[in-house]
Structure formats: C-alpha cells, structure tokens
Design an enzyme around this catalytic site. Structure first.
Site, PDB file in Angstrom:
ATOM      1  N   GLY A 197       0.835  -1.190   0.000  1.00  0.00           N
ATOM      2  CA  GLY A 197       0.000   0.000   0.000  1.00  0.00           C
ATOM      3  C   GLY A 197       0.868   1.237   0.000  1.00  0.00           C
ATOM      4  CB  ALA A 229       3.596   6.719   2.631  1.00  0.00           C
ATOM      5  CB  SER A 280       3.009  -1.229   9.457  1.00  0.00           C
ATOM      6  OG  SER A 280       4.012  -1.039   8.494  1.00  0.00           O
ATOM      7  CB  ALA A 293      12.852  -3.422  12.653  1.00  0.00           C
ATOM      8  CG  HIS A 325       6.463   1.266  14.649  1.00  0.00           C
ATOM      9  ND1 HIS A 325       6.853  -0.047  14.717  1.00  0.00           N
ATOM     10  CD2 HIS A 325       5.424   1.311  13.781  1.00  0.00           C
ATOM     11  CE1 HIS A 325       6.090  -0.762  13.921  1.00  0.00           C
ATOM     12  NE2 HIS A 325       5.218   0.031  13.340  1.00  0.00           N
ATOM     13  NE  ARG A 364       1.809  -0.149  14.658  1.00  0.00           N
ATOM     14  CZ  ARG A 364       1.948   0.496  13.512  1.00  0.00           C
ATOM     15  NH1 ARG A 364       1.711   1.776  13.451  1.00  0.00           N
ATOM     16  NH2 ARG A 364       2.312  -0.136  12.431  1.00  0.00           N
ATOM     17  CD  GLU A 408      15.999  -2.507  15.322  1.00  0.00           C
ATOM     18  OE1 GLU A 408      15.896  -1.992  14.188  1.00  0.00           O
ATOM     19  OE2 GLU A 408      15.160  -2.346  16.226  1.00  0.00           O
TER      20      GLU A 408
END
Length: 176
Positions: free
Chosen positions: A12, A14, A19, A37, A53, A57, A66
């Site tokens: 999709g 921005a 997410s 991430a 974020h 979440r 990461e």
C-alpha cells in the site's frame, strides 16, 4: 487462532495502515512473533518515529531483530513455530541501494531464504508506482526497482493484500 499462509505480502501507500494490519495478522496467527525491522535512524525525526512505533505497537510478545540489510540470516534461524513480520521491503531496498549492494542478487537471496525457512512470513512493502513519474533519474530508478521487487514477492506469495485507508483488499488468495 487464524491460519496465516507461508508468505503474505501487504502492499500500500505511505501511512495506508499496512503495517498495523500486518501486525494484527501476525499477532492472530499464533506462534512466536518476530519483527524484522529494516528501518535505520539516520536523523532525529526517523529515530523518534522508530521509538514511537516500538513503544506503541511492539510491546506484547514481539521479539525485534534490527536487520536493515541482512534479513536472510534471521530467516535462516527461524523455526516452524515462528511467524515473522518484515517491515518493510521498501526500507530494505533503500538500504541496499544506499550501501551500493546489488539489489537483484539480494532479492534472489531473500526469495531463496523465504522458500527454505519453515516460518510463516508477512512482508510489508510500499506501492510506489501509482503517483506521477519522478523528475529525477535516481527517484525513477528507485521506483522501478521497488516495482520489480514487489512483483517478485507477489509472484511467490500465497496471499497479497492491498491496504488503503486501513482497509484490506485481497489481490491474491483469500483474507483470513
């Protein structure tokens, strides 16, 4: 518990809600939740966005890895009970290009790792081809690479979901 297919691509624009929707799918799928991430904090604004974020979440049962460049390593270590969210393929591609790595070679590695991992995977990616043609060569090159990466991921995915205004639309497969 909901059955999530082996590979789900969520695509999709921005701030489309992709997410958050992907996080809900992974959370409802059961299993150990891993958040791969790909964003890097190059400035204070991005650092604040990443921190917010994480705080809002990723508190409840997520293990965050990461992985701005090498996501295949994490996929190779995943088990059959793991459900992995890669957020996002667009940042990963941007990181690869910034590091002057061959994104086609890296995409082949990613697709191979996806095929061999026993984990279920959801990948978030941006749709960058619905706007105007960018005025500069770098932006056009990125848009082209992103479109090609999205097509390659979609071809392998069992479920492809477009998210607009937080609402999902199945482009391939059926929504759970």
């Amino acid at each position: 518990m909901m059955e999530l297919p082996k590979l789900t691509l969520l695509i999709g624009g921005a701030a489309s809600g992709k997410s958050a929707y992907a996080e809900g799918l992974v959370r409802d799928a059961g299993g150990a939740r891993i958040y791969l991430a790909t964003a890097e904090a190059w400035d204070d604004e991005m650092r604040a966005k990443i921190d917010a974020h994480k705080a809002a979440r990723r508190l409840d049962g997520w293990r965050t890895i990461e992985a701005p460049l090498d996501i295949t390593d994490a996929l190779s270590k995943a088990g059959s009970d793991d459900v992995i969210l890669i957020d996002c393929a667009t940042m990963w591609l941007s990181n690869l290009l910034h590091a002057e790595r061959d994104w086609l070679v890296e995409a082949d590695k990613l697709l191979s790792a996806i095929a061999t991992t026993p984990a279920r995977i959801a990948i978030v990616s941006n749709e960058t081809g619905q706007g105007i043609v960018p005025e500069n060569a770098l932006a056009r090159s990125f848009r082209q690479a992103q479109g090609e990466l999205n097509q390659r991921l979609a071809a392998k995915a069992d479920l492809v979901v477009a998210v607009m205004a937080g609402l999902p639309l199945a482009l391939k497969g059926q929504l759970p």
